[in-house]
Design an enzyme around this catalytic site. Sequence first.
Site, PDB file in Angstrom:
ATOM      1  N   GLU A  93       0.822  -1.205   0.000  1.00 23.94           N
ATOM      2  CA  GLU A  93       0.000   0.000   0.000  1.00 23.94           C
ATOM      3  C   GLU A  93       0.862   1.263   0.000  1.00 23.94           C
ATOM      4  O   GLU A  93       0.527   2.245  -0.660  1.00 23.94           O
ATOM      5  CB  GLU A  93      -0.953   0.002   1.205  1.00 23.94           C
ATOM      6  CG  GLU A  93      -2.075  -1.012   1.107  1.00 23.94           C
ATOM      7  CD  GLU A  93      -3.014  -0.751  -0.072  1.00 23.94           C
ATOM      8  OE1 GLU A  93      -3.096   0.404  -0.531  1.00 23.94           O
ATOM      9  OE2 GLU A  93      -3.633  -1.708  -0.543  1.00 23.94           O
TER      10      GLU A  93
ATOM     11  N   CYS B 254     -14.282  -0.111 -14.646  1.00 22.31           N
ATOM     12  CA  CYS B 254     -14.754   1.266 -14.488  1.00 22.31           C
ATOM     13  C   CYS B 254     -13.565   2.223 -14.654  1.00 22.31           C
ATOM     14  O   CYS B 254     -13.237   3.006 -13.766  1.00 22.31           O
ATOM     15  CB  CYS B 254     -15.422   1.441 -13.126  1.00 22.31           C
ATOM     16  SG  CYS B 254     -16.445   2.920 -12.971  1.00 22.31           S
TER      17      CYS B 254
ATOM     18  N   CYS C  99     -18.900  -0.642 -19.391  1.00 23.96           N
ATOM     19  CA  CYS C  99     -20.143  -0.725 -18.612  1.00 23.96           C
ATOM     20  C   CYS C  99     -20.917  -2.020 -18.871  1.00 23.96           C
ATOM     21  O   CYS C  99     -21.582  -2.543 -17.976  1.00 23.96           O
ATOM     22  CB  CYS C  99     -21.025   0.495 -18.905  1.00 23.96           C
ATOM     23  SG  CYS C  99     -20.281   2.077 -18.422  1.00 23.96           S
TER      24      CYS C  99
ATOM     25  N   CYS D  16     -19.797  -4.623 -16.443  1.00 22.88           N
ATOM     26  CA  CYS D  16     -19.724  -4.238 -15.036  1.00 22.88           C
ATOM     27  C   CYS D  16     -20.760  -4.962 -14.188  1.00 22.88           C
ATOM     28  O   CYS D  16     -21.955  -4.959 -14.515  1.00 22.88           O
ATOM     29  CB  CYS D  16     -19.919  -2.727 -14.900  1.00 22.88           C
ATOM     30  SG  CYS D  16     -19.809  -2.137 -13.200  1.00 22.88           S
TER      31      CYS D  16
ATOM     32  N   CYS E 253     -26.052   1.489 -11.300  1.00 19.93           N
ATOM     33  CA  CYS E 253     -25.267   2.690 -11.567  1.00 19.93           C
ATOM     34  C   CYS E 253     -26.125   3.850 -12.074  1.00 19.93           C
ATOM     35  O   CYS E 253     -26.629   3.819 -13.200  1.00 19.93           O
ATOM     36  CB  CYS E 253     -24.168   2.377 -12.574  1.00 19.93           C
ATOM     37  SG  CYS E 253     -23.024   3.747 -12.837  1.00 19.93           S
TER      38      CYS E 253
END
Length: 351
Positions: free
Chosen positions: A48, A201, A208, A211, A217
């Site tokens: 991270e 995305c 889309c 997705c 959405c």
Amino acid sequence: MRDGDESAASAALLRWYDGAARVMPWRIGPAERAAGARPDPYRVWLSEVMLQQTTVAAVRGYFRAFTERWPSVEALAAAEDGDVMAEWAGLGYYARARNLLKCARAVAAEHGGRFPETEAGLRALPGIGPYTAAAVAAIAFDRPAVVVDGNVERVVARLWAVEAPLPGAKPRLTELAGRITPAARPGDHAQAMMDLGATICTPRKPACALCPLAGFCAGRMIAETLPRKAPKPEKPTRRGFAYVAVGPAGEVLLERRPEKGLLGGTLGFPGSDWTETPAPRPPFAADWRAAPAAVRHTFTHFHLELQVMVAEPAAPPPGATPRAGFRPADLPTLMRKVWDAAQGALSSQAE
């Protein structure tokens, strides 16, 4: 997304992630988790920190090198500062490397080599901010923390059709991300949101039709325009001088930059201040001459142009690094550019 759809959307996202999770060298995938494997908090934390403002593709090699050389937080805590900075060279944002060492040493000395499991405990460690604390708590310890990076901001802005521009919209996007974060499997959920933003995305031409959240959405018809961003001010240009001196046996004059500031703690060549009208500041009197090309580099808030000056004194410069001890790969990207630019004006080159 309509109110009340959050749980269904979260479940759909996890079903997608179970079959589509990216394979990462620091990640325990959903199948492994289901079989009882648990992430190593050290590897989660290290990844991270490395991934902040850096791409996954750029981080993979650095992560492998770090974990092979320092396989535990205790090993990293015992490392020499210069060795860590050299291993980090080229990854950028060098304050991260300095904070990495501070945090590793705090975990080793104050926590027996074990990372705290809560966001609050993680936030108390040096160099760990809200995002990293939430990510480690969720991914390493399955705490229901709200993890929001750039990918998550984009997904959430589109799910709820948030048209307010960033960075002002960040608090609203974090609040909405919290609504879809489940109590169960929060670590997988956090990584699923990141994967969705990175692979489906995407900033341009989002897929889309593929997705798993398309049915939830609200911003699908305007997805490519979201999230909106406030106009950025034009970056100013600063200038400066960098001095490359090579002795008769290939000795190279280097200095370690101050701990605070840009490129803090890294090796580099002596130089002037970086301003609009810099004054030359050679490290010693010599026959300095300009390299054929200037070096250009861009930092977060400004562009930099450096005039590279070279000299080949008859005696080794005081404090110079011997030829055998000089590795250009240990330098940060800017200083490697300086070294490369100097080659055209040097008659004898260090190896």
